[in-house]
Design a protein around this motif. Structure first.
Motif, PDB file in Angstrom:
ATOM      1  N   THR A 117      12.450-110.654 -82.057  1.00  0.00           N
ATOM      2  CA  THR A 117      12.918-109.536 -81.250  1.00  0.00           C
ATOM      3  C   THR A 117      12.738-109.923 -79.793  1.00  0.00           C
ATOM      4  OG1 THR A 117      10.759-108.455 -81.074  1.00  0.00           O
ATOM      5  CG2 THR A 117      12.119-107.880 -83.010  1.00  0.00           C
ATOM      6  N   GLU A 118      13.190-109.072 -78.905  1.00  0.00           N
ATOM      7  CA  GLU A 118      13.007-109.319 -77.469  1.00  0.00           C
ATOM      8  C   GLU A 118      11.522-109.422 -77.108  1.00  0.00           C
ATOM      9  OE1 GLU A 118      15.392-109.638 -74.983  1.00  0.00           O
ATOM     10  OE2 GLU A 118      16.912-109.647 -76.539  1.00  0.00           O
ATOM     11  N   GLU A 119      10.671-108.727 -77.877  1.00  0.00           N
ATOM     12  CA  GLU A 119       9.249-108.692 -77.580  1.00  0.00           C
ATOM     13  C   GLU A 119       8.455-109.825 -78.224  1.00  0.00           C
ATOM     14  OE1 GLU A 119      10.800-105.758 -78.919  1.00  0.00           O
ATOM     15  OE2 GLU A 119      11.287-105.229 -76.861  1.00  0.00           O
ATOM     16  N   THR A 120       9.065-110.590 -79.125  1.00  0.00           N
ATOM     17  CA  THR A 120       8.346-111.658 -79.817  1.00  0.00           C
ATOM     18  C   THR A 120       7.951-112.745 -78.825  1.00  0.00           C
ATOM     19  OG1 THR A 120       9.641-111.262 -81.823  1.00  0.00           O
ATOM     20  CG2 THR A 120       8.433-113.339 -81.701  1.00  0.00           C
ATOM     21  N   SER A 121       6.691-113.126 -78.864  1.00  0.00           N
ATOM     22  CA  SER A 121       6.222-114.206 -77.988  1.00  0.00           C
ATOM     23  C   SER A 121       5.952-115.451 -78.823  1.00  0.00           C
ATOM     24  CB  SER A 121       4.947-113.790 -77.257  1.00  0.00           C
ATOM     25  OG  SER A 121       3.861-113.752 -78.159  1.00  0.00           O
ATOM     26  N   GLU A 122       5.930-116.557 -78.142  1.00  0.00           N
ATOM     27  CA  GLU A 122       5.624-117.821 -78.816  1.00  0.00           C
ATOM     28  C   GLU A 122       4.216-117.774 -79.412  1.00  0.00           C
ATOM     29  OE1 GLU A 122       6.383-122.528 -77.912  1.00  0.00           O
ATOM     30  OE2 GLU A 122       7.053-121.019 -76.485  1.00  0.00           O
ATOM     31  N   GLU A 123       3.307-117.079 -78.736  1.00  0.00           N
ATOM     32  CA  GLU A 123       1.942-116.948 -79.237  1.00  0.00           C
ATOM     33  C   GLU A 123       1.916-116.171 -80.563  1.00  0.00           C
ATOM     34  OE1 GLU A 123       2.688-116.003 -75.886  1.00  0.00           O
ATOM     35  OE2 GLU A 123       2.210-118.061 -75.314  1.00  0.00           O
ATOM     36  N   ASP A 124       2.739-115.119 -80.646  1.00  0.00           N
ATOM     37  CA  ASP A 124       2.830-114.350 -81.900  1.00  0.00           C
ATOM     38  C   ASP A 124       3.237-115.258 -83.051  1.00  0.00           C
ATOM     39  OD1 ASP A 124       2.302-111.989 -80.483  1.00  0.00           O
ATOM     40  OD2 ASP A 124       4.437-111.487 -80.283  1.00  0.00           O
ATOM     41  N   LEU A 125       4.214-116.110 -82.789  1.00  0.00           N
ATOM     42  CA  LEU A 125       4.720-117.003 -83.837  1.00  0.00           C
ATOM     43  C   LEU A 125       3.685-118.056 -84.205  1.00  0.00           C
ATOM     44  CD1 LEU A 125       8.310-117.259 -82.422  1.00  0.00           C
ATOM     45  CD2 LEU A 125       7.650-116.154 -84.566  1.00  0.00           C
ATOM     46  N   GLN A 126       2.944-118.546 -83.218  1.00  0.00           N
ATOM     47  CA  GLN A 126       1.888-119.521 -83.512  1.00  0.00           C
ATOM     48  C   GLN A 126       0.800-118.892 -84.376  1.00  0.00           C
ATOM     49  OE1 GLN A 126       0.797-120.947 -79.618  1.00  0.00           O
ATOM     50  NE2 GLN A 126       2.329-122.577 -79.677  1.00  0.00           N
ATOM     51  N   GLU A 127       0.433-117.650 -84.064  1.00  0.00           N
ATOM     52  CA  GLU A 127      -0.587-116.951 -84.844  1.00  0.00           C
ATOM     53  C   GLU A 127      -0.153-116.767 -86.294  1.00  0.00           C
ATOM     54  OE1 GLU A 127      -1.637-113.272 -82.926  1.00  0.00           O
ATOM     55  OE2 GLU A 127      -2.259-114.307 -81.090  1.00  0.00           O
ATOM     56  N   LYS A 128       1.152-116.540 -86.504  1.00  0.00           N
ATOM     57  CA  LYS A 128       1.670-116.354 -87.856  1.00  0.00           C
ATOM     58  C   LYS A 128       1.978-117.681 -88.549  1.00  0.00           C
ATOM     59  CE  LYS A 128       5.277-113.803 -87.486  1.00  0.00           C
ATOM     60  NZ  LYS A 128       6.405-112.872 -87.407  1.00  0.00           N
ATOM     61  N   GLY A 129       1.782-118.806 -87.859  1.00  0.00           N
ATOM     62  CA  GLY A 129       2.064-120.106 -88.454  1.00  0.00           C
ATOM     63  C   GLY A 129       3.544-120.458 -88.445  1.00  0.00           C
ATOM     64  N   ASP A 130       4.322-119.826 -87.555  1.00  0.00           N
ATOM     65  CA  ASP A 130       5.761-120.053 -87.488  1.00  0.00           C
ATOM     66  C   ASP A 130       6.185-120.905 -86.295  1.00  0.00           C
ATOM     67  OD1 ASP A 130       6.298-118.574 -89.788  1.00  0.00           O
ATOM     68  OD2 ASP A 130       6.511-116.700 -88.675  1.00  0.00           O
TER      69      ASP A 130
END
Length: 156
Positions: A117-130
């Protein structure tokens, strides 16, 4: 550069062997997705075939009934074009436009899988393993942008 214009009727493909292998793998999975899933069973497929009439299910059903199969066939034909030209050093502008469509569709599928989404950050994805999947998404985004420039399309 991954793609560069070569005159007005061709595009040079400057992808590495590894990049070409990744694209072949991705389009193989994409073909499988399109052949085995539907808008009702997979959110990524639904993203590729969005409803024309959000607020009118009956009208949308009729529209989908008329347009889905030709759109699906066009996507599968475009995948076949990439399969046939994946090792080419030069492709026609018509083939490049098909590449562009498939590369963008792959971005949409991956973005849907990652719930971007517009709010998704790279850090969010790293935390989820993505992080690796997001890097692939960014690579596809870059390929799309470079292809738009190579084809000299508006917005490029």
């Amino acid at each position: 550069m991954p793609f560069e214009p070569e005159g007005s009727d061709a595009v040079t493909v400057g992808l590495s062997l590894e990049e070409r292998r990744v694209i072949r793998d991705l389009i193989g999975g994409f073909r499988e997705l399109l052949e085995n899933e539907s808008q009702a069973t997979d959110a990524a497929v639904a993203r590729l075939f969005p409803p024309a009439y959000q607020d009118d299910p009956l009208r949308n059903f009729d529209f989908d009934r008329q347009t889905h199969d030709p759109l699906l066939r066009a996507r599968l034909d475009a995948i076949s074009t990439i399969e046939a030209t994946a090792d080419a050093e030069t492709i026609s502008t018509e083939q490049a436009r098909l590449w562009l469509g498939v590369l963008n569709d792959l971005r949409l599928v991956l973005g849907t899988r990652l719930n971007l989404t517009e709010e998704t950050s790279e850090e969010d994805l790293q935390e989820k393993g993505d992080a690796d999947a997001f890097a692939l998404y960014q690579w596809l985004t870059n390929l799309v942008a470079v292809m738009i420039e190579a084809l000299e399309l508006p917005g490029g």
